[in-house]
Design an enzyme around this catalytic site. Structure first.
Site, short mmCIF file in Angstrom:
data_model
loop_
_atom_site.label_atom_id
_atom_site.label_comp_id
_atom_site.label_asym_id
_atom_site.label_seq_id
_atom_site.Cartn_x
_atom_site.Cartn_y
_atom_site.Cartn_z
N ASP A 162 0.86 -1.17 0.00
CA ASP A 162 0.00 0.00 0.00
C ASP A 162 0.90 1.23 0.00
O ASP A 162 1.89 1.26 0.74
CB ASP A 162 -0.93 0.02 1.25
CG ASP A 162 -2.11 0.97 1.06
OD1 ASP A 162 -1.89 2.13 0.66
OD2 ASP A 162 -3.25 0.55 1.30
N SER A 184 -12.45 -7.36 -4.67
CA SER A 184 -12.41 -5.91 -4.85
C SER A 184 -13.14 -5.46 -6.11
O SER A 184 -14.30 -5.07 -6.06
CB SER A 184 -10.97 -5.42 -4.86
OG SER A 184 -10.76 -4.55 -3.79
N ARG A 185 -12.45 -5.52 -7.24
CA ARG A 185 -13.09 -5.23 -8.52
C ARG A 185 -12.46 -6.15 -9.56
O ARG A 185 -11.25 -6.35 -9.58
CB ARG A 185 -12.89 -3.77 -8.95
CG ARG A 185 -13.77 -2.77 -8.19
CD ARG A 185 -15.26 -2.92 -8.51
NE ARG A 185 -16.10 -1.95 -7.81
CZ ARG A 185 -16.65 -2.15 -6.61
NH1 ARG A 185 -16.45 -3.28 -5.96
NH2 ARG A 185 -17.40 -1.20 -6.07
N GLU A 194 -18.48 -8.79 -15.37
CA GLU A 194 -19.63 -9.27 -14.58
C GLU A 194 -20.93 -8.52 -14.84
O GLU A 194 -22.02 -9.02 -14.55
CB GLU A 194 -19.32 -9.17 -13.07
CG GLU A 194 -19.28 -7.73 -12.54
CD GLU A 194 -18.98 -7.64 -11.06
OE1 GLU A 194 -18.04 -8.30 -10.60
OE2 GLU A 194 -19.68 -6.88 -10.37
N ASP A 247 -14.98 -13.03 -6.16
CA ASP A 247 -16.32 -12.49 -5.91
C ASP A 247 -16.68 -11.47 -6.97
O ASP A 247 -17.82 -11.02 -7.04
CB ASP A 247 -16.38 -11.85 -4.51
CG ASP A 247 -17.78 -11.37 -4.17
OD1 ASP A 247 -18.73 -12.18 -4.31
OD2 ASP A 247 -17.96 -10.20 -3.79
N HIS A 305 -20.48 -11.27 -6.74
CA HIS A 305 -20.31 -9.94 -6.12
C HIS A 305 -21.22 -9.80 -4.88
O HIS A 305 -22.03 -8.88 -4.79
CB HIS A 305 -20.59 -8.82 -7.12
CG HIS A 305 -19.90 -7.53 -6.79
ND1 HIS A 305 -19.36 -6.71 -7.74
CD2 HIS A 305 -19.64 -6.93 -5.60
CE1 HIS A 305 -18.82 -5.64 -7.15
NE2 HIS A 305 -18.99 -5.77 -5.84
P1 NAI Z 1 -10.17 1.91 1.36
O1 NAI Z 1 -10.19 3.17 0.56
O2 NAI Z 1 -10.42 1.97 2.82
O3 NAI Z 1 -8.77 1.17 1.15
C1 NAI Z 1 -8.18 0.97 -0.10
C2 NAI Z 1 -6.67 0.94 0.13
O4 NAI Z 1 -6.04 0.55 -1.10
C3 NAI Z 1 -6.07 2.30 0.53
O5 NAI Z 1 -5.29 2.15 1.71
C4 NAI Z 1 -5.22 2.69 -0.67
O6 NAI Z 1 -4.06 3.44 -0.30
C5 NAI Z 1 -4.84 1.33 -1.22
N1 NAI Z 1 -4.45 1.32 -2.63
C6 NAI Z 1 -4.89 2.11 -3.64
N2 NAI Z 1 -4.29 1.75 -4.79
C7 NAI Z 1 -3.45 0.71 -4.49
C8 NAI Z 1 -2.56 -0.08 -5.24
N3 NAI Z 1 -2.40 0.11 -6.57
N4 NAI Z 1 -1.86 -1.03 -4.60
C9 NAI Z 1 -2.00 -1.24 -3.27
N5 NAI Z 1 -2.83 -0.51 -2.50
C10 NAI Z 1 -3.55 0.45 -3.10
O7 NAI Z 1 -11.21 0.95 0.63
P2 NAI Z 1 -11.96 -0.32 1.25
O8 NAI Z 1 -13.21 0.10 1.92
O9 NAI Z 1 -10.98 -1.13 2.01
O10 NAI Z 1 -12.42 -1.08 -0.09
C11 NAI Z 1 -11.48 -1.66 -0.96
C12 NAI Z 1 -12.19 -2.07 -2.24
O11 NAI Z 1 -13.08 -3.14 -1.98
C13 NAI Z 1 -13.11 -0.99 -2.85
O12 NAI Z 1 -12.38 -0.10 -3.67
C14 NAI Z 1 -14.09 -1.78 -3.65
O13 NAI Z 1 -13.61 -1.90 -4.98
C15 NAI Z 1 -14.06 -3.16 -2.99
N6 NAI Z 1 -15.36 -3.53 -2.39
C16 NAI Z 1 -15.95 -4.72 -2.79
C17 NAI Z 1 -17.16 -5.11 -2.25
C18 NAI Z 1 -17.81 -6.42 -2.63
O14 NAI Z 1 -19.01 -6.62 -2.33
N7 NAI Z 1 -17.13 -7.35 -3.26
C19 NAI Z 1 -17.86 -4.26 -1.28
C20 NAI Z 1 -17.12 -3.08 -0.89
C21 NAI Z 1 -15.93 -2.72 -1.45
#
Ligand code: NAI
Length: 333
Positions: free
Chosen positions: A175, A231-232, A261, A256, A293
């Site tokens: 990160d 994540s995505r 998708e 997931d 998802h």
């Molecule tokens: P967050 O914003 O709290 O944390 C994301 C972290 O990733 C940050 O610390 C950021 O610095 C880091 N980051 C950004 N680009 C990066 C890279 N290239 N390499 C390494 N680290 C990097 O976000 P949160 O809440 O933890 O969510 C993460 C992801 O989970 C969301 O962006 C979303 O895509 C996904 N998600 C999936 C869900 C699902 O149902 N499957 C539901 C909610 C979120």
């Protein structure tokens, strides 16, 4: 006059908590089952707010139609905003999201998928339902003592780390923003991929992170390693992933999310002919687990999504407050 909200891509489980929490606000909500995209954007006419989810399309063309229809606020009922053209919309109307509804819901789903894969529970479940109590090919591996690579140590990543530590796993993390209080070893992506037995993605999809797990990166991973993506989908080159697993250069994958998708997930396609050969290949492999998802889908998360989204709408129309806004000036998109 009540504020009118058009909800897109809604399912019955979305409505339960929105209807409940809307008793406090009295907004006029219309639930559309269809997604928001270029073909459907005109259905936003007459509304004040559009409320969208992960597979709705908010590109410049769709956003222009929303502006033409005098939409005053866009409320994403999710955390990710990779489907929004923020450069186009910022400074025109606010876009709000739900930055954290239940990081634990996603982290726990990632763990559930990991445990299922490493202990072959998806196969054991099917066998015992048919009174097949044999154990052939079900040998798994202990997580205790293994190394997990966590890509992104934000809200979900740290919840995931906390569970992994409970299993006695060594954590390597990637990160740009390092948090020493987590007590994990940060490193670069290549080092983490080379050393991890399990890799879990918890970073957002941006133009920089698109296909971050490329063919080249997959080749760096241990041939026994498991990749988890909650994540995505487009963080991973899916064709390269299917190739890596098929040629036994990777131990398995728990997905997931999937990069293509949007026209498949959340719908019953069991009587359709699926034309996505990559997804067919992935699902056909015994060491790949795909869920639709659903990592967010817990009661706690749905309650928090409804509460935060409706509060954001209320705040904006009461005094112009936009607490959870996303704009390209403040986020990397
Ligand atoms: P967050 O914003 O709290 O944390 C994301 C972290 O990733 C940050 O610390 C950021 O610095 C880091 N980051 C950004 N680009 C990066 C890279 N290239 N390499 C390494 N680290 C990097 O976000 P949160 O809440 O933890 O969510 C993460 C992801 O989970 C969301 O962006 C979303 O895509 C996904 N998600 C999936 C869900 C699902 O149902 N499957 C539901 C909610 C979120």
């Amino acid at each position: 006059m009540a504020i009118k909200i058009a909800f897109y891509d809604t399912k019955p489980y979305d409505r339960v908590w929105f209807d409940e929490y809307n008793k406090e606000y009295g907004f006029e909500i219309t639930y559309f089952e269809h997604k928001l995209n270029n073909a459907t954007a005109r259905t936003s006419s007459g509304f004040d707010v559009v409320c969208t989810f992960v597979n709705d399309t908010l590109d410049a063309e769709v956003l222009q139609i929303l502006l033409d229809n005098h939409i005053r606020l866009i409320a994403l009922r999710c955390a990710g905003f990779n489907n929004v053209d923020l450069k186009f919309i910022c400074d025109k109307i606010p876009v709000v999201r739900v930055p954290a509804y239940s990081p634990n819901s996603v982290a726990e789903h990632a763990i559930a998928m990991l445990l299922t894969l490493v202990r072959n529970l998806q196969h054991a479940y099917v066998r015992t339902r048919e009174f097949n109590f044999s154990l052939g090919n079900l040998i798994g591996f202990d997580l205790h003592g293994k190394t997990v690579g966590v890509i992104g140590t934000g809200k979900i990543g740290r919840a995931f780390i906390s569970i992994c530590k409970g299993f006695g796993m060594k954590v390597l993390a990637v990160d740009g923003f390092q948090d020493d209080s987590l007590g994990v070893e940060y490193s670069d992506l290549d080092t983490v991929l080379r050393n991890a037995d399990v890799v879990s993605l918890h970073c957002p999809l941006t133009k920089d992170s698109y296909h971050m797990i490329s063919r080249e990166k997959l080749a760096m991973m241990k041939s026994s390693a498991i990749l988890i993506n909650t994540s995505r989908g487009a963080l991973v080159d899916s064709i390269a992933l299917a190739d890596a697993i098929q040629t036994k250069k990777l131990g398995g994958a728990a997905l997931d999310v999937y990069e293509e998708e949007s026209n498949l997930f959340y719908e019953d396609n069991s009587f359709s002919i699926i034309t996505d050969d990559t997804l067919i290949r992935l699902i056909s492999m015994p060491n790949v687990l795909v869920t639709s998802h659903q990592a967010f889908l817990t009661k706690e998360a749905l309650q928090a999504i409804a509460a935060t989204t409706l509060k954001s709408v209320n705040d904006y129309f009461t005094d112009g407050t936009v607490e959870n806004s996303v704009c390209y000036k403040t986020v990397k998109a």
